[in-house]
Design a protein around this motif. Sequence first.
Motif, PDB file in Angstrom:
ATOM      1  N   ARG A 202       0.839  -1.192   0.000  1.00  0.00           N
ATOM      2  CA  ARG A 202       0.000   0.000   0.000  1.00  0.00           C
ATOM      3  C   ARG A 202       0.881   1.252   0.000  1.00  0.00           C
ATOM      4  O   ARG A 202       0.579   2.238  -0.665  1.00  0.00           O
ATOM      5  CB  ARG A 202      -0.903  -0.017   1.239  1.00  0.00           C
ATOM      6  CG  ARG A 202      -2.027   1.001   1.161  1.00  0.00           C
ATOM      7  CD  ARG A 202      -2.829   1.066   2.459  1.00  0.00           C
ATOM      8  NE  ARG A 202      -4.004   1.915   2.268  1.00  0.00           N
ATOM      9  CZ  ARG A 202      -3.971   3.233   2.200  1.00  0.00           C
ATOM     10  NH1 ARG A 202      -2.826   3.879   2.311  1.00  0.00           N
ATOM     11  NH2 ARG A 202      -5.091   3.932   2.025  1.00  0.00           N
ATOM     12  N   PHE A 203       1.960   1.198   0.768  1.00  0.00           N
ATOM     13  CA  PHE A 203       2.863   2.347   0.815  1.00  0.00           C
ATOM     14  C   PHE A 203       3.389   2.679  -0.583  1.00  0.00           C
ATOM     15  O   PHE A 203       3.388   3.833  -1.002  1.00  0.00           O
ATOM     16  CB  PHE A 203       4.036   2.066   1.772  1.00  0.00           C
ATOM     17  CG  PHE A 203       5.061   3.164   1.767  1.00  0.00           C
ATOM     18  CD1 PHE A 203       4.921   4.270   2.595  1.00  0.00           C
ATOM     19  CD2 PHE A 203       6.146   3.109   0.907  1.00  0.00           C
ATOM     20  CE1 PHE A 203       5.846   5.299   2.560  1.00  0.00           C
ATOM     21  CE2 PHE A 203       7.083   4.141   0.865  1.00  0.00           C
ATOM     22  CZ  PHE A 203       6.927   5.229   1.694  1.00  0.00           C
ATOM     23  N   ALA A 204       3.825   1.657  -1.317  1.00  0.00           N
ATOM     24  CA  ALA A 204       4.373   1.884  -2.657  1.00  0.00           C
ATOM     25  C   ALA A 204       3.300   2.444  -3.586  1.00  0.00           C
ATOM     26  O   ALA A 204       3.551   3.354  -4.373  1.00  0.00           O
ATOM     27  CB  ALA A 204       4.944   0.578  -3.214  1.00  0.00           C
ATOM     28  N   ALA A 205       2.096   1.912  -3.465  1.00  0.00           N
ATOM     29  CA  ALA A 205       0.995   2.383  -4.320  1.00  0.00           C
ATOM     30  C   ALA A 205       0.684   3.842  -4.036  1.00  0.00           C
ATOM     31  O   ALA A 205       0.433   4.636  -4.938  1.00  0.00           O
ATOM     32  CB  ALA A 205      -0.240   1.530  -4.077  1.00  0.00           C
ATOM     33  N   ASP A 206       0.727   4.196  -2.777  1.00  0.00           N
ATOM     34  CA  ASP A 206       0.370   5.539  -2.367  1.00  0.00           C
ATOM     35  C   ASP A 206       1.480   6.536  -2.701  1.00  0.00           C
ATOM     36  O   ASP A 206       1.222   7.670  -3.057  1.00  0.00           O
ATOM     37  CB  ASP A 206       0.107   5.537  -0.854  1.00  0.00           C
ATOM     38  CG  ASP A 206      -0.756   6.705  -0.439  1.00  0.00           C
ATOM     39  OD1 ASP A 206      -1.471   7.240  -1.306  1.00  0.00           O
ATOM     40  OD2 ASP A 206      -0.715   7.069   0.738  1.00  0.00           O
ATOM     41  N   PHE A 207       2.719   6.080  -2.608  1.00  0.00           N
ATOM     42  CA  PHE A 207       3.845   7.008  -2.789  1.00  0.00           C
ATOM     43  C   PHE A 207       4.063   7.373  -4.245  1.00  0.00           C
ATOM     44  O   PHE A 207       4.435   8.486  -4.561  1.00  0.00           O
ATOM     45  CB  PHE A 207       5.128   6.407  -2.193  1.00  0.00           C
ATOM     46  CG  PHE A 207       6.177   7.450  -1.927  1.00  0.00           C
ATOM     47  CD1 PHE A 207       6.158   8.176  -0.743  1.00  0.00           C
ATOM     48  CD2 PHE A 207       7.164   7.731  -2.857  1.00  0.00           C
ATOM     49  CE1 PHE A 207       7.084   9.166  -0.499  1.00  0.00           C
ATOM     50  CE2 PHE A 207       8.114   8.722  -2.616  1.00  0.00           C
ATOM     51  CZ  PHE A 207       8.071   9.437  -1.433  1.00  0.00           C
ATOM     52  N   LEU A 208       3.838   6.408  -5.131  1.00  0.00           N
ATOM     53  CA  LEU A 208       4.148   6.632  -6.543  1.00  0.00           C
ATOM     54  C   LEU A 208       2.887   6.829  -7.361  1.00  0.00           C
ATOM     55  O   LEU A 208       2.063   5.941  -7.444  1.00  0.00           O
ATOM     56  CB  LEU A 208       4.916   5.427  -7.082  1.00  0.00           C
ATOM     57  CG  LEU A 208       6.152   5.819  -7.873  1.00  0.00           C
ATOM     58  CD1 LEU A 208       7.266   6.169  -6.915  1.00  0.00           C
ATOM     59  CD2 LEU A 208       6.578   4.701  -8.793  1.00  0.00           C
ATOM     60  N   GLY A 209       2.764   7.972  -7.970  1.00  0.00           N
ATOM     61  CA  GLY A 209       1.631   8.225  -8.855  1.00  0.00           C
ATOM     62  C   GLY A 209       0.372   8.546  -8.075  1.00  0.00           C
ATOM     63  O   GLY A 209       0.317   8.412  -6.856  1.00  0.00           O
ATOM     64  N   HIS A 210      -0.658   8.951  -8.796  1.00  0.00           N
ATOM     65  CA  HIS A 210      -1.925   9.240  -8.149  1.00  0.00           C
ATOM     66  C   HIS A 210      -2.671   7.924  -7.942  1.00  0.00           C
ATOM     67  O   HIS A 210      -2.750   7.110  -8.837  1.00  0.00           O
ATOM     68  CB  HIS A 210      -2.738  10.198  -9.013  1.00  0.00           C
ATOM     69  CG  HIS A 210      -3.860  10.801  -8.244  1.00  0.00           C
ATOM     70  ND1 HIS A 210      -3.819  12.080  -7.756  1.00  0.00           N
ATOM     71  CD2 HIS A 210      -5.029  10.270  -7.829  1.00  0.00           C
ATOM     72  CE1 HIS A 210      -4.934  12.312  -7.082  1.00  0.00           C
ATOM     73  NE2 HIS A 210      -5.676  11.236  -7.115  1.00  0.00           N
ATOM     74  N   SER A 211      -3.177   7.716  -6.758  1.00  0.00           N
ATOM     75  CA  SER A 211      -3.798   6.425  -6.452  1.00  0.00           C
ATOM     76  C   SER A 211      -5.183   6.599  -5.866  1.00  0.00           C
ATOM     77  O   SER A 211      -5.404   7.480  -5.048  1.00  0.00           O
ATOM     78  CB  SER A 211      -2.989   5.651  -5.416  1.00  0.00           C
ATOM     79  OG  SER A 211      -1.631   5.887  -5.546  1.00  0.00           O
ATOM     80  N   ASN A 212      -6.083   5.737  -6.270  1.00  0.00           N
ATOM     81  CA  ASN A 212      -7.321   5.554  -5.529  1.00  0.00           C
ATOM     82  C   ASN A 212      -7.125   4.274  -4.734  1.00  0.00           C
ATOM     83  O   ASN A 212      -6.903   3.213  -5.321  1.00  0.00           O
ATOM     84  CB  ASN A 212      -8.506   5.391  -6.479  1.00  0.00           C
ATOM     85  CG  ASN A 212      -8.738   6.663  -7.294  1.00  0.00           C
ATOM     86  OD1 ASN A 212      -8.978   7.725  -6.740  1.00  0.00           O
ATOM     87  ND2 ASN A 212      -8.642   6.548  -8.599  1.00  0.00           N
ATOM     88  N   LEU A 213      -7.156   4.384  -3.427  1.00  0.00           N
ATOM     89  CA  LEU A 213      -6.967   3.199  -2.588  1.00  0.00           C
ATOM     90  C   LEU A 213      -8.218   2.969  -1.763  1.00  0.00           C
ATOM     91  O   LEU A 213      -8.629   3.821  -0.978  1.00  0.00           O
ATOM     92  CB  LEU A 213      -5.756   3.404  -1.676  1.00  0.00           C
ATOM     93  CG  LEU A 213      -4.391   3.203  -2.346  1.00  0.00           C
ATOM     94  CD1 LEU A 213      -3.293   3.900  -1.570  1.00  0.00           C
ATOM     95  CD2 LEU A 213      -4.075   1.725  -2.513  1.00  0.00           C
ATOM     96  N   LEU A 214      -8.829   1.822  -1.995  1.00  0.00           N
ATOM     97  CA  LEU A 214     -10.025   1.470  -1.243  1.00  0.00           C
ATOM     98  C   LEU A 214      -9.617   0.473  -0.163  1.00  0.00           C
ATOM     99  O   LEU A 214      -9.165  -0.629  -0.469  1.00  0.00           O
ATOM    100  CB  LEU A 214     -11.064   0.840  -2.178  1.00  0.00           C
ATOM    101  CG  LEU A 214     -11.509   1.721  -3.350  1.00  0.00           C
ATOM    102  CD1 LEU A 214     -12.268   0.896  -4.390  1.00  0.00           C
ATOM    103  CD2 LEU A 214     -12.377   2.869  -2.846  1.00  0.00           C
ATOM    104  N   ASP A 215      -9.731   0.885   1.080  1.00  0.00           N
ATOM    105  CA  ASP A 215      -9.318   0.016   2.185  1.00  0.00           C
ATOM    106  C   ASP A 215     -10.521  -0.750   2.706  1.00  0.00           C
ATOM    107  O   ASP A 215     -11.574  -0.167   2.954  1.00  0.00           O
ATOM    108  CB  ASP A 215      -8.721   0.864   3.310  1.00  0.00           C
ATOM    109  CG  ASP A 215      -7.458   1.583   2.859  1.00  0.00           C
ATOM    110  OD1 ASP A 215      -6.674   0.967   2.105  1.00  0.00           O
ATOM    111  OD2 ASP A 215      -7.262   2.745   3.240  1.00  0.00           O
TER     112      ASP A 215
END
Length: 357
Positions: free
Chosen positions: A229-242
């Motif tokens: 999740r950290f990598a997804a959030d740090f790089l690029g714009h992310s939509n993260l559904l937890d």
Amino acid sequence: MSTKLETIGLAKTYRETPALLPTDLRVAAGEFLTLLGPSGSGKTTLLQMISGLVEPSAGQLLIDGRDATHDAPGKRGIGMVFQSYALFPHMTVWDNVAYGLRMRKLPRAELAPAVDAALTMVKMQAFAQRLPSELSGGQQQRIALARCFAFRPSIILLDEPLGALDKKLREHMQMEIRRLHQELGATFIYVTHDQDEALTLSDRICLMNQARIEQIGTPAQLYDRPATRFAADFLGHSNLLDGVVERVADGRVALRVGDRLVPIGPSPDLPAAGAASLLVRPEAARLTSPEEGALAGTIREVVFLGADTRAIVSLGQGAERDDGADFTVRCPRDLTPCVGERVGLAWDHGRATLLTR
Ligand SMILES: Nc1ncnc2c1ncn2[C@@H]1O[C@H](COP(=O)(O)OP(=O)(O)OP(=O)(O)O)[C@@H](O)[C@H]1O
Ligand SMILES: [Mg+2]
């Protein structure tokens, strides 16, 4: 490709606090590797142990397959460039570039050609007789680069070299650094906390977090297949559904996000339960009718970005969902969504990534 440099369990601890946990890293000859990560994640510490400016607490450094852990900095064939240019203020540009060569006892006859070649490479020949105070920030950084390249090191370490420059100059210097990397054929290790810079410049990105390597790979691998999740959030714009993974009908799984069940594609190796996050990049999502979408929401904002448009969809319609939650969708130019419109959000399962760490 042959390995230029390798760290084996290389670590640094300051007063019981790890600045870098034992780290294994292999860098290929001629590679452009970027250390990317938030402030305090250990990027400079790793770089300085490679350069020899900081003594490791544990582990080994190999250069060209040879143990260089305790070699003096000057004996490693490494050049360094820092954010603060560290030019000598009382010396001309020419003498600044010559300084390192004189220190290395380059024969007098070879000195002038080497300095001129380095200044030519950074397109600063015309400024040879100026003092650093008579140069702009970008020009000073060019001289710092020339000073480093002049003695033709086979490894070049750069610690946020463009950090002090404004955006436009930064982007220009990024292209210069890419060109210089190609011309020199040296191995570059580049530190930045700017993700765009890392994506632009690197053969591989080493993402650092809390004194260790979070993930290492090509820019495309990190962007398309972040491992955490950290990598997804740090790089690029992310939509993260937890949410939490749940078994639904006929063996399929879904992610429970608040009061909604978001379908996730076939994932045979997925744990039947447990916390997870679903990553959907803005360009992987599309707007549909509220009934068709995996999620529904209300368009809160429409941002025109030139090449495309971004719709920011608010998911926070009452329910349990945090009201701050937004979901960004990249829309084609000819689609102009309206603020306040109720929409559905859809994506292909293959373009979403489920993250369990
Ligand atoms: N000389 C030192 N003494 C004590 N602690 C240190 C020293 N140098 C670094 N640290 C600590 O080690 C950790 C890693 O620092 P480091 O400088 O490597 O981070 P960084 O990733 O380069 O951060 P930034 O992006 O802010 O430059 C930090 O928590 C820092 O406070
Ligand atoms: Mg640093």
